[in-house]
Design a protein around this motif. Structure first.
Motif, PDB file in Angstrom:
ATOM      1  N   TRP A  45       0.709  -1.397   0.069  1.00 45.13           N
ATOM      2  CA  TRP A  45      -0.540  -0.154   0.277  1.00 45.13           C
ATOM      3  C   TRP A  45       1.132   1.288   0.158  1.00 45.13           C
ATOM      4  O   TRP A  45       1.906   1.402   0.816  1.00 45.13           O
ATOM      5  N   SER A  46       0.312   2.065  -0.912  1.00 49.06           N
ATOM      6  CA  SER A  46       1.208   3.110  -0.488  1.00 49.06           C
ATOM      7  C   SER A  46       0.566   4.100  -0.542  1.00 49.06           C
ATOM      8  O   SER A  46      -0.798   4.607  -0.680  1.00 49.06           O
ATOM      9  N   GLU A  47       0.609   5.414   0.566  1.00 46.98           N
ATOM     10  CA  GLU A  47      -0.357   6.545   1.402  1.00 46.98           C
ATOM     11  C   GLU A  47      -0.332   7.453   0.004  1.00 46.98           C
ATOM     12  O   GLU A  47      -1.556   8.264  -0.142  1.00 46.98           O
ATOM     13  N   ALA A  62       8.102  13.563  -5.932  1.00 46.33           N
ATOM     14  CA  ALA A  62       7.826  12.104  -6.570  1.00 46.33           C
ATOM     15  C   ALA A  62       7.812  13.169  -7.852  1.00 46.33           C
ATOM     16  O   ALA A  62       7.253  13.774  -7.966  1.00 46.33           O
ATOM     17  N   GLY A  63       8.813  13.022  -8.820  1.00 37.13           N
ATOM     18  CA  GLY A  63       9.140  12.828 -10.224  1.00 37.13           C
ATOM     19  C   GLY A  63       9.670  14.544 -10.138  1.00 37.13           C
ATOM     20  O   GLY A  63      10.368  15.569 -10.929  1.00 37.13           O
ATOM     21  N   ALA A  64      10.540  14.968  -8.928  1.00 35.73           N
ATOM     22  CA  ALA A  64      11.194  16.470  -8.582  1.00 35.73           C
ATOM     23  C   ALA A  64      12.346  16.254  -9.572  1.00 35.73           C
ATOM     24  O   ALA A  64      13.722  17.673  -9.138  1.00 35.73           O
ATOM     25  N   GLY A  65      13.430  15.613  -9.229  1.00 36.38           N
ATOM     26  CA  GLY A  65      14.516  14.752  -9.618  1.00 36.38           C
ATOM     27  C   GLY A  65      15.497  14.481  -8.194  1.00 36.38           C
ATOM     28  O   GLY A  65      16.466  14.834  -8.373  1.00 36.38           O
ATOM     29  N   LEU A  66      14.315  14.310  -6.920  1.00 39.60           N
ATOM     30  CA  LEU A  66      15.058  13.686  -5.657  1.00 39.60           C
ATOM     31  C   LEU A  66      15.431  12.215  -5.500  1.00 39.60           C
ATOM     32  O   LEU A  66      15.624  11.896  -4.562  1.00 39.60           O
ATOM     33  N   SER A  67      14.492  11.801  -6.552  1.00 40.26           N
ATOM     34  CA  SER A  67      14.968  10.221  -6.292  1.00 40.26           C
ATOM     35  C   SER A  67      14.228   9.648  -6.088  1.00 40.26           C
ATOM     36  O   SER A  67      15.064   8.635  -5.225  1.00 40.26           O
ATOM     37  N   SER A  68      12.493   9.751  -5.904  1.00 40.69           N
ATOM     38  CA  SER A  68      11.947   9.261  -4.804  1.00 40.69           C
ATOM     39  C   SER A  68      12.032   7.578  -5.721  1.00 40.69           C
ATOM     40  O   SER A  68      11.637   6.559  -4.628  1.00 40.69           O
ATOM     41  N   SER A  69      12.656   7.567  -6.576  1.00 33.32           N
ATOM     42  CA  SER A  69      12.017   6.494  -7.387  1.00 33.32           C
ATOM     43  C   SER A  69      12.925   5.306  -6.821  1.00 33.32           C
ATOM     44  O   SER A  69      13.371   3.928  -6.255  1.00 33.32           O
ATOM     45  N   ALA A  70      14.132   6.038  -6.496  1.00 28.87           N
ATOM     46  CA  ALA A  70      15.706   5.354  -5.642  1.00 28.87           C
ATOM     47  C   ALA A  70      15.239   4.870  -3.900  1.00 28.87           C
ATOM     48  O   ALA A  70      16.047   3.669  -3.508  1.00 28.87           O
TER      49      ALA A  70
HETATM   50  P1  ADP Z   1      12.373  11.340  -8.941  1.00 26.83           P
HETATM   51  O1  ADP Z   1      13.318   9.098  -8.782  1.00 26.83           O
HETATM   52  O2  ADP Z   1      12.977  11.620  -9.565  1.00 26.83           O
HETATM   53  O3  ADP Z   1      11.371  11.319  -8.502  1.00 26.83           O
HETATM   54  P2  ADP Z   1      10.798   9.046 -11.144  1.00 26.83           P
HETATM   55  O4  ADP Z   1      10.385   9.739 -12.163  1.00 26.83           O
HETATM   56  O5  ADP Z   1      12.403   7.868 -11.140  1.00 26.83           O
HETATM   57  O6  ADP Z   1      11.062  10.391 -10.773  1.00 26.83           O
HETATM   58  O7  ADP Z   1      10.029   7.768 -10.187  1.00 26.83           O
HETATM   59  C1  ADP Z   1       9.047   8.537 -10.108  1.00 26.83           C
HETATM   60  C2  ADP Z   1       8.380   6.998  -9.368  1.00 26.83           C
HETATM   61  O8  ADP Z   1       8.864   6.325  -7.893  1.00 26.83           O
HETATM   62  C3  ADP Z   1       6.771   7.570  -9.386  1.00 26.83           C
HETATM   63  O9  ADP Z   1       5.930   8.117 -10.767  1.00 26.83           O
HETATM   64  C4  ADP Z   1       6.032   6.897  -8.934  1.00 26.83           C
HETATM   65  O10 ADP Z   1       5.970   5.365  -9.216  1.00 26.83           O
HETATM   66  C5  ADP Z   1       7.281   5.828  -7.596  1.00 26.83           C
HETATM   67  N1  ADP Z   1       6.757   6.679  -5.782  1.00 26.83           N
HETATM   68  C6  ADP Z   1       7.672   7.579  -5.545  1.00 26.83           C
HETATM   69  N2  ADP Z   1       7.071   7.904  -4.464  1.00 26.83           N
HETATM   70  C7  ADP Z   1       6.726   6.839  -4.171  1.00 26.83           C
HETATM   71  C8  ADP Z   1       5.685   6.359  -3.303  1.00 26.83           C
HETATM   72  N3  ADP Z   1       5.125   7.617  -2.315  1.00 26.83           N
HETATM   73  N4  ADP Z   1       4.476   5.167  -3.376  1.00 26.83           N
HETATM   74  C9  ADP Z   1       4.685   5.281  -4.605  1.00 26.83           C
HETATM   75  N5  ADP Z   1       5.528   5.455  -5.218  1.00 26.83           N
HETATM   76  C10 ADP Z   1       5.915   5.993  -4.852  1.00 26.83           C
END
Ligand code: ADP
Ligand code: MG
Length: 386
Positions: A71-73, A126-134
């Motif tokens: 689950w993701s908030e 997310a998607g701001a270039g701060l690497s939420s995906s990593a």
């Molecule tokens: P960045 O890594 O720069 O933030 P990306 O496009 O590489 O941008 O990654 C963003 C993606 O990571 C989001 O579209 C989503 O799929 C996933 N993601 C990031 N944070 C979360 C979160 N808290 N919950 C679910 N998915 C997330």
């Protein structure tokens, strides 16, 4: 409101309400900014990211069957997948693909990944270039490794998380983001040699120097980022081939290299990469010597090189940099792949708000969307927090 409670407590509360039990533990992994070293990674060069205090937190409990519920908030969704979906790259789509990708990368390397219930909360934009995906991959990887008692040396983890993103999600990123999220240490920047993958912790205790790193999210729409990235990469590879080197990292006489290239655009691309690698090395030397303020001109020179030679900036980004400098920043540059994203500025800690306000006012004058900002201190890498 989300901002009212902490990220860990939101992930734990989310876990309890979605899965009806307390989680076995909480794991956190940070987003990152790159202090300096842009478009050097795929040229076998040097980067110097540091971890943000912003983190993805995963609350998790193992289950006996090989199945995962997450689950993701952020999305409010719960996604469930089993071993068959995890073992088939790309099958789990969207945000849960990053989670399935981690399960896949571990299973395909022979690790006995425990099934699990996972609840994700985050304050990494997310998607701001701060690497939420990593950060998401790294938090999940750390949680599953602990829950399963997997013998997974920390130095092997970034490549595993990167593989999840490259080969399961299908995003061809380098290894910087996962390295920063997993291996960073508080008060340090992570000096990474993208060829050898050797890392070194470089002291970067901005607070102790009375400084702050102001991060401005320009909120500029990403324009053509994918195609432009691919074309920069291609130009670098072609230039390396023409120069007879394995990668632009290996150019040691820049003037001679430039003189031998015919194409002006290619010359400028090469000049950016070669000078940027040197700026990373010079920044590392200054930080090792505790001369933090003095890295400012290197940051600003990096920006000029990205703007004029690599041509990856946009007006919003250039305006944030020039305004921060005019407002007294020691140095400022775009951070990340370009065409939007974030700018960082090294400022006196006490001046952070004033510099940010100056950028906001300049944006209002030009009719740009109001930027977001925060002050970043180098935070810790992925860890169990409860
Ligand atoms: P960045 O890594 O720069 O933030 P990306 O496009 O590489 O941008 O990654 C963003 C993606 O990571 C989001 O579209 C989503 O799929 C996933 N993601 C990031 N944070 C979360 C979160 N808290 N919950 C679910 N998915 C997330
Ligand atoms: Mg990413």
């Amino acid at each position: 409101m989300q901002a009212m409670s902490s990220v860990p407590s939101r992930s734990a509360a989310g876990f309890a309400s979605v899965f009806g039990a307390e989680p076995a533990g909480l794991w956190a992994a940070p987003g990152r900014v790159n202090l300096i070293g842009e478009h050097t990674d795929y040229n076998d060069g040097f980067v110097l990211p540091f971890a943000l205090p912003h983190r993805v937190v995963v609350a998790a409990t193992p289950v006996t069957q090989p199945r995962w519920r997450v689950w993701s908030e952020q999305t409010g969704e719960t996604v469930e997948f089993g071993a068959a979906e995890a073992d088939d790259p790309g099958r789990v789509e969207g945000w849960a693909g990053y989670v399935a990708g981690v399960v896949w990368t571990l299973r395909s390397k022979g690790y006995e990944v425990p099934g699990a219930d996972l609840a994700v909360a985050s304050d990494v934009p997310a998607g701001a270039g701060l690497s939420s995906s990593a950060a998401l991959e790294s938090a999940v990887l750390t949680a599953l490794a602990d829950l399963g008692g997997l013998a997974l040396p920390v130095e092997d983890r970034p490549a595993l998380a990167q593989r999840a993103e490259n080969d399961y999600v299908g995003m061809p990123c380098g290894i910087m983001d996962q390295s920063a999220s997993i291996r960073a240490e508080a008060g340090h920047a992570l000096f990474l040699d993208c060829r050898s993958l050797a890392i070194e912790q470089i002291p970067f205790d901005v607070a102790r120097s009375g400084l702050a790193v102001l991060v401005v999210d320009t909120r500029a729409p990403h324009r053509h980022a994918g195609g432009e990235y691919a074309s920069r990469r291609r130009a670098c590879e072609e230039a390396a081939a023409l120069l007879g080197v394995a990668a632009l990292r290996d150019v040691d006489d820049l003037d001679k290299a430039l003189a031998s290239l015919r194409d002006d655009v290619m010359r400028r691309r090469v000049r950016h990469v070669v000078t940027e690698n040197q700026r990373v090395l010079d920044t590392v030397d200054l930080l090792r010597a505790g001369r933090v303020r003095e890295i400012g001109p290197l940051l600003t020179a990096s920006h000029a090189s990205m703007r004029d030679d690599f041509e990856i900036t946009v007006p919003e980004v250039d305006l944030a940099v020039s305004t921060a400098l005019a407002a007294g920043a020691y140095g400022a540059r775009m951070t990340g792949g370009g065409f939007g994203g974030c700018v960082l500025a090294l400022v006196d800690a006490a001046e952070t708000e004033r510099v940010a306000a100056a950028v906001g006012a300049a944006y209002a004058d030009r009719g740009f969307t109001a930027p977001a900002w925060f002050a970043a201190r180098p935070g810790a890498g992925a860890e169990r927090i409860e």
